[in-house]
Design an enzyme around this catalytic site. Structure first.
Site, PDB file in Angstrom:
ATOM      1  N   LYS A 155     -11.944  -3.315  18.650  1.00  0.00           N
ATOM      2  CA  LYS A 155     -10.591  -3.868  18.794  1.00  0.00           C
ATOM      3  C   LYS A 155     -10.011  -3.638  20.193  1.00  0.00           C
ATOM      4  CE  LYS A 155      -8.976  -3.210  14.028  1.00  0.00           C
ATOM      5  NZ  LYS A 155      -7.694  -3.244  13.305  1.00  0.00           N
ATOM      6  N   PHE A 179      -4.737   3.479  14.424  1.00  0.00           N
ATOM      7  CA  PHE A 179      -5.047   4.485  13.416  1.00  0.00           C
ATOM      8  C   PHE A 179      -6.225   3.999  12.587  1.00  0.00           C
ATOM      9  CE2 PHE A 179      -1.904   7.942  13.098  1.00  0.00           C
ATOM     10  CZ  PHE A 179      -1.146   7.602  14.223  1.00  0.00           C
ATOM     11  N   PRO A 204      -3.832 -11.806  10.404  1.00  0.00           N
ATOM     12  CA  PRO A 204      -4.227 -11.713  11.820  1.00  0.00           C
ATOM     13  C   PRO A 204      -4.265 -10.257  12.255  1.00  0.00           C
ATOM     14  CG  PRO A 204      -1.985 -12.578  11.603  1.00  0.00           C
ATOM     15  CD  PRO A 204      -2.542 -12.472  10.208  1.00  0.00           C
ATOM     16  N   ILE A 246      -3.405  -7.498  14.517  1.00  0.00           N
ATOM     17  CA  ILE A 246      -2.371  -7.365  15.547  1.00  0.00           C
ATOM     18  C   ILE A 246      -2.934  -6.735  16.811  1.00  0.00           C
ATOM     19  CG2 ILE A 246      -0.091  -6.408  16.075  1.00  0.00           C
ATOM     20  CD1 ILE A 246       0.489  -6.457  13.046  1.00  0.00           C
ATOM     21  N   LYS A 272       8.520 -17.877  -9.625  1.00  0.00           N
ATOM     22  CA  LYS A 272       7.839 -16.753 -10.266  1.00  0.00           C
ATOM     23  C   LYS A 272       6.646 -17.266 -11.094  1.00  0.00           C
ATOM     24  CE  LYS A 272       8.759 -12.833 -13.215  1.00  0.00           C
ATOM     25  NZ  LYS A 272       9.625 -12.265 -14.226  1.00  0.00           N
ATOM     26  N   ASN A 309       0.834  -1.205   0.000  1.00  0.00           N
ATOM     27  CA  ASN A 309       0.000   0.000   0.000  1.00  0.00           C
ATOM     28  C   ASN A 309       0.864   1.249   0.000  1.00  0.00           C
ATOM     29  OD1 ASN A 309       0.497   0.819   2.845  1.00  0.00           O
ATOM     30  ND2 ASN A 309      -0.434  -1.181   3.215  1.00  0.00           N
ATOM     31  N   LYS A 369     -14.545   1.111  15.645  1.00  0.00           N
ATOM     32  CA  LYS A 369     -13.339   0.290  15.501  1.00  0.00           C
ATOM     33  C   LYS A 369     -12.561   0.250  16.812  1.00  0.00           C
ATOM     34  CE  LYS A 369     -11.604   0.433  11.273  1.00  0.00           C
ATOM     35  NZ  LYS A 369     -10.870   0.927  10.115  1.00  0.00           N
TER      36      LYS A 369
HETATM   37  O1  C5P Z   1      -9.515  -2.114  10.897  1.00  0.00           O
HETATM   38  P1  C5P Z   1      -8.405  -1.347  10.305  1.00  0.00           P
HETATM   39  O2  C5P Z   1      -7.418  -2.191   9.561  1.00  0.00           O
HETATM   40  O3  C5P Z   1      -8.830  -0.150   9.514  1.00  0.00           O
HETATM   41  O4  C5P Z   1      -7.621  -0.748  11.586  1.00  0.00           O
HETATM   42  C1  C5P Z   1      -6.480   0.005  11.442  1.00  0.00           C
HETATM   43  C2  C5P Z   1      -5.615  -0.167  12.656  1.00  0.00           C
HETATM   44  O5  C5P Z   1      -5.421  -1.539  12.905  1.00  0.00           O
HETATM   45  C3  C5P Z   1      -4.231   0.421  12.441  1.00  0.00           C
HETATM   46  O6  C5P Z   1      -3.779   0.959  13.655  1.00  0.00           O
HETATM   47  C4  C5P Z   1      -3.422  -0.786  12.007  1.00  0.00           C
HETATM   48  O7  C5P Z   1      -2.054  -0.623  12.340  1.00  0.00           O
HETATM   49  C5  C5P Z   1      -4.056  -1.905  12.792  1.00  0.00           C
HETATM   50  N1  C5P Z   1      -4.032  -3.231  12.128  1.00  0.00           N
HETATM   51  C6  C5P Z   1      -3.642  -4.346  12.864  1.00  0.00           C
HETATM   52  N2  C5P Z   1      -3.562  -5.562  12.261  1.00  0.00           N
HETATM   53  C7  C5P Z   1      -3.935  -5.727  10.979  1.00  0.00           C
HETATM   54  C8  C5P Z   1      -4.388  -4.609  10.234  1.00  0.00           C
HETATM   55  C9  C5P Z   1      -4.430  -3.372  10.839  1.00  0.00           C
HETATM   56  O8  C5P Z   1      -3.321  -4.214  14.041  1.00  0.00           O
HETATM   57  N3  C5P Z   1      -3.857  -6.926  10.439  1.00  0.00           N
END
Ligand code: C5P
Length: 404
Positions: free
Chosen positions: A348, A330, A312, A314, A297, A217, A344
């Site tokens: 989370k 974020f 997963p 995090i 490849k 990204n 969110k």
């Molecule tokens: O739900 P969303 O992906 O938009 O949430 C964004 C937040 O979750 C960010 O702080 C990002 O670092 C964290 N994140 C995470 N694990 C993931 C994807 C995003 O902890 N697999």
């Protein structure tokens, strides 16, 4: 509280109105003092310059006078009290470049010119940016002098490794201007995070399809790096875990480089479990990863279907584990969806979420500015468009307030 609690905050420029005495000694990097002076003034600091006689071989007093907008001093006798009044008016001394000679004088209390005498009569913090040939830098007498100064609290920035003016390679190149500014900020900053152990993530992740291709990204890592540096400056013990970026490893913290979401999850888990008080997830972790990674490849074919599976989460797994740290996440959204960011946060189990609309001008990916709303359990604060450094300070201010 709800969105009615929203208020605008002015960006704080931490060097604003700070009074800095810039000492320029006689190295080839002396011309860079002009740029340093300008950048400090861009930060709205007030800069007075003292030059050694030798430095005038490399840069003219007039150039520094124009850059600082103040009279430049170099003689002990022209204004007999300058060695007392200039340090008295200064909050910080910065010596850039600092030659082996001036470092030797400072370390041994020699006061035979205006700059060395100013140093002796100054009681505040001093930042030095050594600059010399690598042989001199490695000389044992020089090293003793340098160690003496740093053990007495003088802040050293650089030198860097690289091509030297003499055509040789090695340590001795004056630190880059942004790193000197960073050291100046450190010298001035609040020390309200001294007992915090903070894990910060930054940048994108790469999810490989085969050994050469990946899905990623637009994250540049700038926001996470700014937070890590600001936390370090405020005294925190910082670990920065970053996906691939073009940014240099910041000094004064543990720096762990990862590529994939899985590697980032493992690194975060390990660091957090070793006793972090806060986790700040500024990384744009991929939400999806190819279900299968080809060992070779992938050959060209008319159409390729890629199946993705969710990575997963995090934050959720850290929040569910033992000894949960304070979690700041974020929420980069397309559109003004503050409510979604708040949901969110609850889902989370975050303690704070920083929302930004990446479609807004000046906010989001690969920019030096951002416009965010900081949401926590007590309310939310919408900030103006400001530099990512100022956003980092504002996030840490709120964290510090909540922890107090
Ligand atoms: O739900 P969303 O992906 O938009 O949430 C964004 C937040 O979750 C960010 O702080 C990002 O670092 C964290 N994140 C995470 N694990 C993931 C994807 C995003 O902890 N697999």
């Amino acid at each position: 509280m709800n969105s009615s609690a929203t208020k605008k905050k002015k960006p704080q420029t931490s060097l604003k109105n700070k009074s800095i005495l810039l000492g320029v000694s006689g190295g080839v990097a002396a011309y860079k003092a002009i740029e340093l002076c300008r950048r400090l003034r861009d930060e709205e600091a007030s800069v007075s310059v003292v030059m050694t006689d030798a430095s005038k071989n490399f840069v003219t007093p007039l150039s520094l006078e124009v850059a600082s907008m103040h009279k430049v001093f170099s003689s002990l006798y022209e204004e007999p009290m300058a060695h007392i009044t200039l340090p008295q008016q200064a909050e910080l001394m910065v010596i850039a470049p600092a030659t082996a000679n001036i470092i030797g004088k400072f370390a041994n209390g020699i006061a035979d010119d205006l700059l060395s005498t100013c140093f002796l009569s100054f009681s505040g913090k001093t930042v030095i940016a050594p600059s010399m040939n690598w042989r001199m830098y490695e000389n044992r007498i020089f090293r003793q002098n340098l160690e003496k100064l740093t053990s007495l609290g003088v802040i050293q920035v650089g030198p860097g490794q690289g091509s030297l003016a003499c055509g040789e390679e090695g340590p001795g190149r004056m630190a880059e201007i942004p790193d000197i500014i960073d050291a100046v900020r450190t010298a001035f900053s609040k020390r309200d995070l001294e007992h915090e152990k903070i894990v910060v993530t930054a940048g994108p992740t790469r999810e490989y399809l085969d050994p050469v291709r990946f899905i990623s990204n637009r994250s540049s890592g700038k926001m996470g790096f700014a937070i890590a540096k600001a936390a370090r400056n405020r005294g925190a013990d910082v670990t920065l875990i970053s996906g691939p970026t073009s940014l240099a490893a910041p000094a004064g913290m543990r720096f762990i480089q990862v590529e994939t979401a899985l590697e980032m999850a493992e690194a975060v888990e390990k660091e957090v479990r070793s006793g972090a008080s806060a986790l700040i997830m500024a990384a744009a972790v991929a939400d999806f990863s190819p279900s299968e990674k080809s060992g070779t490849k992938i050959e060209k074919a008319g159409e390729l279907l890629i199946r993705l599976r969710q990575t997963p989460d995090i934050i959720s797994s850290v929040a569910a584990g033992k000894g949960k740290p304070f979690i700041i996440g974020f929420a980069a959204e397309t559109g003004a969806r503050v409510e979604r960011a708040r949901e969110k946060m609850k889902k989370k189990k975050m303690d704070m979420v920083v929302f930004n609309d990446v479609t807004e001008a000046g906010a989001g990916f690969d920019l030096d500015t951002n416009r965010v709303t900081i949401i926590d359990k007590k309310g939310e604060t919408g900030l103006e468009l400001m530099s990512k450094d100022s956003v980092a300070e504002a996030i840490l201010d709120r964290f510090s307030e909540i922890k107090a």
